[in-house]
Scaffold this motif. Structure first.
Motif, PDB file in Angstrom:
ATOM      1  N   GLY A  55      31.374  43.419  38.728  1.00 27.84           N
ATOM      2  CA  GLY A  55      30.696  42.186  39.078  1.00 27.84           C
ATOM      3  C   GLY A  55      31.614  41.200  39.785  1.00 27.84           C
ATOM      4  O   GLY A  55      32.838  41.339  39.798  1.00 27.84           O
ATOM      5  N   LEU A  56      31.008  40.193  40.379  1.00 27.08           N
ATOM      6  CA  LEU A  56      31.799  39.171  41.065  1.00 27.08           C
ATOM      7  C   LEU A  56      32.588  38.306  40.085  1.00 27.08           C
ATOM      8  O   LEU A  56      33.608  37.730  40.455  1.00 27.08           O
ATOM      9  N   GLY A  57      32.150  38.235  38.836  1.00 23.15           N
ATOM     10  CA  GLY A  57      32.912  37.505  37.824  1.00 23.15           C
ATOM     11  C   GLY A  57      34.269  38.151  37.586  1.00 23.15           C
ATOM     12  O   GLY A  57      35.272  37.454  37.384  1.00 23.15           O
ATOM     13  N   ASP A  58      34.315  39.471  37.637  1.00 27.03           N
ATOM     14  CA  ASP A  58      35.590  40.181  37.501  1.00 27.03           C
ATOM     15  C   ASP A  58      36.509  39.861  38.674  1.00 27.03           C
ATOM     16  O   ASP A  58      37.717  39.660  38.495  1.00 27.03           O
ATOM     17  N   ILE A  59      35.947  39.783  39.878  1.00 24.55           N
ATOM     18  CA  ILE A  59      36.737  39.427  41.061  1.00 24.55           C
ATOM     19  C   ILE A  59      37.298  38.017  40.905  1.00 24.55           C
ATOM     20  O   ILE A  59      38.445  37.745  41.272  1.00 24.55           O
ATOM     21  N   LEU A  90      38.312  49.536  25.518  1.00 19.83           N
ATOM     22  CA  LEU A  90      37.153  48.685  25.218  1.00 19.83           C
ATOM     23  C   LEU A  90      35.836  49.341  25.627  1.00 19.83           C
ATOM     24  O   LEU A  90      34.824  49.182  24.945  1.00 19.83           O
ATOM     25  N   SER A  91      35.852  50.091  26.729  1.00 21.79           N
ATOM     26  CA  SER A  91      34.610  50.756  27.149  1.00 21.79           C
ATOM     27  C   SER A  91      34.196  51.836  26.161  1.00 21.79           C
ATOM     28  O   SER A  91      33.003  52.019  25.892  1.00 21.79           O
ATOM     29  N   LEU A  92      35.173  52.565  25.629  1.00 17.35           N
ATOM     30  CA  LEU A  92      34.848  53.583  24.618  1.00 17.35           C
ATOM     31  C   LEU A  92      34.284  52.952  23.352  1.00 17.35           C
ATOM     32  O   LEU A  92      33.325  53.451  22.765  1.00 17.35           O
ATOM     33  N   ILE A  93      34.892  51.862  22.932  1.00 18.30           N
ATOM     34  CA  ILE A  93      34.383  51.144  21.751  1.00 18.30           C
ATOM     35  C   ILE A  93      32.985  50.600  22.022  1.00 18.30           C
ATOM     36  O   ILE A  93      32.086  50.704  21.195  1.00 18.30           O
ATOM     37  N   PRO A 107      37.257  40.682  29.236  1.00 16.72           N
ATOM     38  CA  PRO A 107      38.275  40.615  28.183  1.00 16.72           C
ATOM     39  C   PRO A 107      39.510  41.466  28.472  1.00 16.72           C
ATOM     40  O   PRO A 107      40.632  41.046  28.178  1.00 16.72           O
ATOM     41  N   ALA A 108      39.327  42.631  29.067  1.00 17.23           N
ATOM     42  CA  ALA A 108      40.471  43.476  29.418  1.00 17.23           C
ATOM     43  C   ALA A 108      41.319  42.813  30.502  1.00 17.23           C
ATOM     44  O   ALA A 108      42.552  42.865  30.469  1.00 17.23           O
ATOM     45  N   GLY A 112      45.163  41.650  29.912  1.00 16.98           N
ATOM     46  CA  GLY A 112      46.174  42.146  30.837  1.00 16.98           C
ATOM     47  C   GLY A 112      46.938  41.009  31.494  1.00 16.98           C
ATOM     48  O   GLY A 112      48.164  41.065  31.673  1.00 16.98           O
ATOM     49  N   PHE A 113      46.238  39.945  31.833  1.00 14.09           N
ATOM     50  CA  PHE A 113      46.861  38.761  32.423  1.00 14.09           C
ATOM     51  C   PHE A 113      47.837  38.113  31.441  1.00 14.09           C
ATOM     52  O   PHE A 113      48.971  37.770  31.801  1.00 14.09           O
ATOM     53  N   ILE A 114      47.421  37.973  30.195  1.00 11.72           N
ATOM     54  CA  ILE A 114      48.287  37.348  29.185  1.00 11.72           C
ATOM     55  C   ILE A 114      49.535  38.186  28.953  1.00 11.72           C
ATOM     56  O   ILE A 114      50.643  37.645  28.865  1.00 11.72           O
ATOM     57  N   VAL A 115      49.387  39.501  28.872  1.00 12.70           N
ATOM     58  CA  VAL A 115      50.549  40.379  28.677  1.00 12.70           C
ATOM     59  C   VAL A 115      51.509  40.266  29.861  1.00 12.70           C
ATOM     60  O   VAL A 115      52.720  40.124  29.687  1.00 12.70           O
TER      61      VAL A 115
END
Length: 125
Positions: A55-59, A90-93, A107-108, A112-115
């Motif tokens: 989605g565009l939100g991910d972008i 997360l997709s598997l969960i 969330p992923a 990833g950004f925080i790490v």
């Protein structure tokens, strides 16, 4: 308001243009690299898969992360690696508990950004 404060504080230096160019180079390059790169990836995947893969939100998340992480390839590779691995987990969960094929990737991306931000701190902000 933040941009106005940034530009007005640049006039405290001998050359306001140099101040702006030095402090905007990394974030602007990151926005182009992350936002443009993932928007292009989305278009290519849409062409191949014949549906919307992201989605565009991910972008928007990727673009905002690029403004913070800049043009460093170390940060980019760590960010992509952590986001991808967490996205798969997360997709598997999500699929196991919700039974849906599509899941929110935001969330992923944020984790990833925080790490990446914690391991490679930025110096230009």
């Amino acid at each position: 308001l933040g941009i106005a404060v940034f530009i007005s504080s640049s006039f405290l230096y001998a050359s306001p243009l140099n101040f702006i160019m030095e402090n905007f180079y990394e974030p602007l390059g990151g926005v182009i690299l992350y936002g443009g790169g993932f928007a292009l990836l989305r278009l290519i995947a849409m062409y191949i898969m014949k549906r919307e893969p992201m989605g565009l939100g991910d972008i928007k998340f990727f673009t905002a992360a690029g403004a913070w992480l800049g043009t460093s390839l170390e940060r980019l590779s760590l960010f992509m690696l952590v986001s991808g691995v967490l996205g798969v987990i997360l997709s598997l969960i999500w699929k196991k508990f919700k039974g849906e094929k599509e899941f929110p990737f935001g969330p992923a991306i944020i984790l990833g950004f925080i790490v990446a931000l914690c391991i490679y701190p930025i110096s230009y902000v």
